[in-house]
Design a protein around this motif. Structure first.
Motif, mmCIF file in Angstrom:
data_model
loop_
_atom_site.group_PDB
_atom_site.id
_atom_site.type_symbol
_atom_site.label_atom_id
_atom_site.label_comp_id
_atom_site.label_asym_id
_atom_site.label_seq_id
_atom_site.Cartn_x
_atom_site.Cartn_y
_atom_site.Cartn_z
ATOM 1 N N THR A 145 3.865 -23.554 -3.055
ATOM 2 C CA THR A 145 4.213 -22.671 -4.176
ATOM 3 C C THR A 145 3.013 -22.469 -5.093
ATOM 4 N N THR A 146 2.288 -23.551 -5.369
ATOM 5 C CA THR A 146 1.098 -23.441 -6.235
ATOM 6 C C THR A 146 0.069 -22.500 -5.634
ATOM 7 N N LEU A 147 -0.183 -22.648 -4.342
ATOM 8 C CA LEU A 147 -1.176 -21.793 -3.693
ATOM 9 C C LEU A 147 -0.732 -20.330 -3.685
ATOM 10 N N GLU A 148 0.528 -20.096 -3.378
ATOM 11 C CA GLU A 148 0.996 -18.709 -3.280
ATOM 12 C C GLU A 148 0.992 -18.012 -4.635
ATOM 13 N N VAL A 149 1.390 -18.716 -5.683
ATOM 14 C CA VAL A 149 1.384 -18.113 -7.018
ATOM 15 C C VAL A 149 -0.047 -17.809 -7.448
ATOM 16 N N GLN A 150 -0.969 -18.729 -7.158
ATOM 17 C CA GLN A 150 -2.368 -18.487 -7.505
ATOM 18 C C GLN A 150 -2.928 -17.287 -6.749
ATOM 19 N N ALA A 151 -2.595 -17.164 -5.474
ATOM 20 C CA ALA A 151 -3.078 -16.022 -4.692
ATOM 21 C C ALA A 151 -2.486 -14.716 -5.209
ATOM 22 N N TYR A 152 -1.208 -14.726 -5.539
ATOM 23 C CA TYR A 152 -0.557 -13.506 -6.034
ATOM 24 C C TYR A 152 -1.142 -13.089 -7.382
ATOM 25 N N CYS A 153 -1.315 -14.048 -8.272
ATOM 26 C CA CYS A 153 -1.884 -13.716 -9.592
ATOM 27 C C CYS A 153 -3.333 -13.252 -9.462
ATOM 28 N N ALA A 154 -4.085 -13.842 -8.525
ATOM 29 C CA ALA A 154 -5.461 -13.396 -8.300
ATOM 30 C C ALA A 154 -5.488 -11.965 -7.779
ATOM 31 N N PHE A 155 -4.538 -11.611 -6.930
ATOM 32 C CA PHE A 155 -4.472 -10.244 -6.403
ATOM 33 C C PHE A 155 -4.170 -9.248 -7.525
ATOM 34 N N ILE A 156 -3.217 -9.571 -8.408
ATOM 35 C CA ILE A 156 -2.877 -8.663 -9.511
ATOM 36 C C ILE A 156 -4.063 -8.505 -10.465
ATOM 37 N N THR A 157 -4.731 -9.622 -10.768
ATOM 38 C CA THR A 157 -5.892 -9.560 -11.664
ATOM 39 C C THR A 157 -7.025 -8.749 -11.023
ATOM 40 N N ALA A 158 -7.217 -8.924 -9.703
ATOM 41 C CA ALA A 158 -8.261 -8.169 -9.011
ATOM 42 C C ALA A 158 -7.941 -6.677 -8.994
ATOM 43 N N THR A 159 -6.667 -6.333 -8.893
ATOM 44 C CA THR A 159 -6.284 -4.919 -8.916
ATOM 45 C C THR A 159 -6.617 -4.279 -10.267
ATOM 46 N N TRP A 160 -6.391 -5.010 -11.366
ATOM 47 C CA TRP A 160 -6.752 -4.504 -12.687
ATOM 48 C C TRP A 160 -8.267 -4.420 -12.857
ATOM 49 N N ALA A 161 -8.982 -5.431 -12.335
ATOM 50 C CA ALA A 161 -10.447 -5.387 -12.414
ATOM 51 C C ALA A 161 -11.008 -4.253 -11.560
ATOM 52 N N PHE A 162 -10.358 -3.952 -10.459
ATOM 53 C CA PHE A 162 -10.781 -2.832 -9.611
ATOM 54 C C PHE A 162 -10.650 -1.511 -10.369
ATOM 55 N N GLU A 163 -9.572 -1.370 -11.136
ATOM 56 C CA GLU A 163 -9.379 -0.151 -11.925
ATOM 57 C C GLU A 163 -10.390 -0.070 -13.064
ATOM 58 N N GLN A 164 -10.792 -1.215 -13.587
ATOM 59 C CA GLN A 164 -11.785 -1.263 -14.650
ATOM 60 C C GLN A 164 -13.216 -1.176 -14.118
ATOM 61 N N GLN A 165 -13.362 -1.239 -12.783
ATOM 62 C CA GLN A 165 -14.664 -1.239 -12.118
ATOM 63 C C GLN A 165 -15.507 -2.444 -12.531
ATOM 64 N N ASP A 166 -14.818 -3.547 -12.741
ATOM 65 C CA ASP A 166 -15.489 -4.814 -13.009
ATOM 66 C C ASP A 166 -15.676 -5.516 -11.662
ATOM 67 N N TRP A 167 -16.736 -5.135 -10.942
ATOM 68 C CA TRP A 167 -16.876 -5.530 -9.540
ATOM 69 C C TRP A 167 -17.068 -7.031 -9.331
ATOM 70 N N PRO A 168 -17.814 -7.744 -10.143
ATOM 71 C CA PRO A 168 -17.918 -9.197 -9.904
ATOM 72 C C PRO A 168 -16.587 -9.931 -10.007
ATOM 73 N N VAL A 169 -15.817 -9.631 -11.067
ATOM 74 C CA VAL A 169 -14.508 -10.282 -11.211
ATOM 75 C C VAL A 169 -13.559 -9.832 -10.111
ATOM 76 N N CYS A 170 -13.609 -8.560 -9.786
ATOM 77 C CA CYS A 170 -12.740 -8.033 -8.734
ATOM 78 C C CYS A 170 -13.034 -8.709 -7.399
ATOM 79 N N PHE A 171 -14.322 -8.847 -7.081
ATOM 80 C CA PHE A 171 -14.695 -9.484 -5.810
ATOM 81 C C PHE A 171 -14.248 -10.946 -5.787
ATOM 82 N N ALA A 172 -14.453 -11.652 -6.889
ATOM 83 C CA ALA A 172 -14.096 -13.072 -6.939
ATOM 84 C C ALA A 172 -12.594 -13.277 -6.768
#
Length: 554
Positions: A145-172
């Motif tokens: 559960t810990t791993l899956e929640v972390q992966a899901y939250c990382a995906f949502i955060t990366a999607t927002w960073a992708f829209e902001q064109q914050d490429w280092p954070v998005c890639f990470a």
């Protein structure tokens, strides 16, 4: 309240705590496919998420204010520890904002674009809050559960960073989610791992686009740092949680491994049976011989109940229902694994019965039933698309078939049917040559039967070649030609020697004298005893006349 009573209460509360097990990705993918995203209908999916959140709040009595006004409430640590549905509520709230942003993304208006970015930012903010909440209740959630929640939250955060064109954070963030999904795909069972493999493949294009933009921009050096070192989640937390996950799965038997395949065990009764079987196999050496057969019978009954349970669950699946109704084996690893356990227990039980049997007909019957059980399981292996196991057991079956034919030949020999006994012994030898056993018990049986067949074939050969006599007197009707014919026609099949043996030429003069010559003995001079012949020139005319007249010749 004394300190001892406080300690007792704390221990009781600790025992009552049950770890949350929330398969986030599987839950969301199933909901998305059932409620609109199969046809890219984000509006329908957003409405489903909204209704789902409302139902959860109503069940938990987690109201957002009063009738006339709304007062947003955040899930606290205390509330999250009380019920796992609070975590579900947070996840569905994030999904609702994400689905709304994806819906607005297809509109061309400037206002819709602004509204979409606002919803995506809100989803990213909730994802960060959920990550912090999960860290505070880490002891309440299992590693998966810990791993899956972390992966899901990382995906949502990366999607927002992708829209902001914050490429280092998005890639990470994308890299974090992909790493976790790849790790879960390699750890979980095969039927569950497919979802995580597909999720990892869906992230790959976004990662390549981030790499391209990082190389084009001045942040290329930062990208190399992300790739080489990685963030803290990739380096430490994933490995730590994966190690815990493997320990939890192995202890609870939520996932078991068989022949290189990971199998998910969801039913509690099946999990209990597997734990009992593991305990039985570990302590089989400590069980008394007179009780061992009864233990095998108990395990057989439990295995049958577990198989029936899994078969009943597979009937609910439309993909397996038709196959089961036809009387065939469904392509399910757990079902085949349980049948393999039943076969192993059956072979162990029949091995004990064979060791206690003394008559040849009892032994032949035991091994004949063993061959029948193995043949039925081989058929199941081929129907379940596991030909490798079927070929392996087909080779094992030849050993038990050889034992069956050997004891049948013993029966025929006792009844005086020598030709039938010889044919059965020959068949047993052929089965032994075709067998390549891998199980320890089968290898032991193979070695034992091989030696017995070799010695018994000699006895059959001798009985066929030599006639049976009732008295010790010489039989005048002994037919030597018939004996030799039987020996050459039948006995040659068993690899006999030539009888009578063929003659071999032996030198008449000793080889030693031929080699040594005159170096061994000093032979005497016999020239004075040997008559010398005169030459033709010495005879002259007198010799020639004498020879003509007859008095000069010998």
């Amino acid at each position: 309240m004394t300190a001892e009573k406080v300690q007792v209460v704390e221990d009781a509360e600790a025992e009552e705590i049950q770890l949350y097990n929330i398969p986030v990705l599987q839950m969301l993918k199933a909901a998305q496919q059932e409620h609109g995203l199969r046809h890219r209908d984000y509006q329908r999916y957003r409405r489903y998420c909204n209704n789902r959140c409302r139902r959860i709040r109503k069940f938990l009595k987690f109201r957002q204010g009063e009738k006339k006004r709304v007062v947003p409430r955040k899930v606290t640590e205390y509330e999250a520890k009380q019920n796992a549905l609070f975590v579900h509520l947070c996840i569905m709230g994030i999904e609702q904002d994400w689905a709304y942003s994806m819906e607005l993304k297809h509109d061309d208006g400037a206002r819709s674009r602004h509204h979409m970015r606002n919803k995506l930012r809100k989803a990213s903010k909730k994802a960060n809050e959920l990550t912090s909440l999960l860290e505070s209740i880490a002891d309440q959630c299992d590693s998966r559960t810990t791993l899956e929640v972390q992966a899901y939250c990382a995906f949502i955060t990366a999607t927002w960073a992708f829209e902001q064109q914050d490429w280092p954070v998005c890639f990470a963030k994308f890299k974090s989610a992909q790493t976790i999904y790849n790790s879960l795909a390699g750890t979980l069972a095969a039927d569950e791992a497919e979802v995580y493999s597909k999720a990892s493949q869906e992230i790959e294009p976004s990662l390549r686009y981030c790499q391209y933009n990082l190389n084009e921009s001045s942040d290329g050096a930062k990208m190399q740092d992300f790739i080489g070192k990685g963030n803290q989640l990739i380096d430490g937390k994933v490995s730590e949680h994966l190690a815990k996950l493997k320990i939890e799965e192995s202890e609870n038997l939520n996932v078991t491994e068989w022949r290189g395949r990971k199998i998910a065990v969801k039913n509690e009764s099946v999990r209990v049976f597997l734990l009992n079987y593991r305990e039985f196999m570990d302590g089989i050496g400590d069980i008394a011989a007179e009780e061992l057969q009864d233990k095998y019978v108990e395990m057989l009954m439990e295995a049958g109940e577990a198989i029936d349970t899994v078969k009943g669950e597979l009937r609910l699946d439309a993909a397996h229902r038709t196959v089961i109704e036809k009387g065939q084996t469904p392509q399910n690893d757990l079902f085949l694994y349980l049948n393999h356990i039943k076969l192993e227990v059956t072979l162990g039980r029949y091995g004990i019965i064979a060791s206690n049997a003394s008559k040849m007909n009892e032994l032949s019957r035991v091994y004949e039933q063993t061959v029948q059980y193995i043949s039925e399981f081989i058929k199941k292996c081929y129907e379940a698309d596991n030909s490798e196991l079927g070929d392996e057991l087909d080779s094992e079956k030849n050993t038990y078939l050889a034992a069956c034919r050997y004891y049948q030949s013993q029966q025929a020999f006792e009844m005086g049917k020598l030709k039938e006994a010889g044919a059965l012994t020959l068949k047993a030898r052929q089965c032994l040559e075709a067998s390549e056993p891998k199980r320890e018990a089968t290898r032991t049986l193979h070695s034992s039967i091989s030696s017995q067949v070799q010695s018994f074939s000699s006895s059959i050969q001798a009985a066929l070649v030599l006639p049976a006599t009732q008295s010790t007197q010489k039989d005048s009707s002994f037919d030597k030609e018939n004996v030799l014919k039987n020996l050459s026609d039948f006995g040659a099949q068993f690899g006999t020697i030539e009888f009578p043996p063929a003659l071999k030429p032996i030198p008449a003069k000793a080889t030693l004298f031929d080699i040594a010559g005159d170096k061994v003995f000093d032979f005497p001079n016999l020239e004075d005893k040997v008559e010398k012949k005169q030459s033709a020139e010495a005879k002259g005319i007198t010799g020639r006349l004498g020879g003509w007249l007859g008095w000069g010749a010998k």
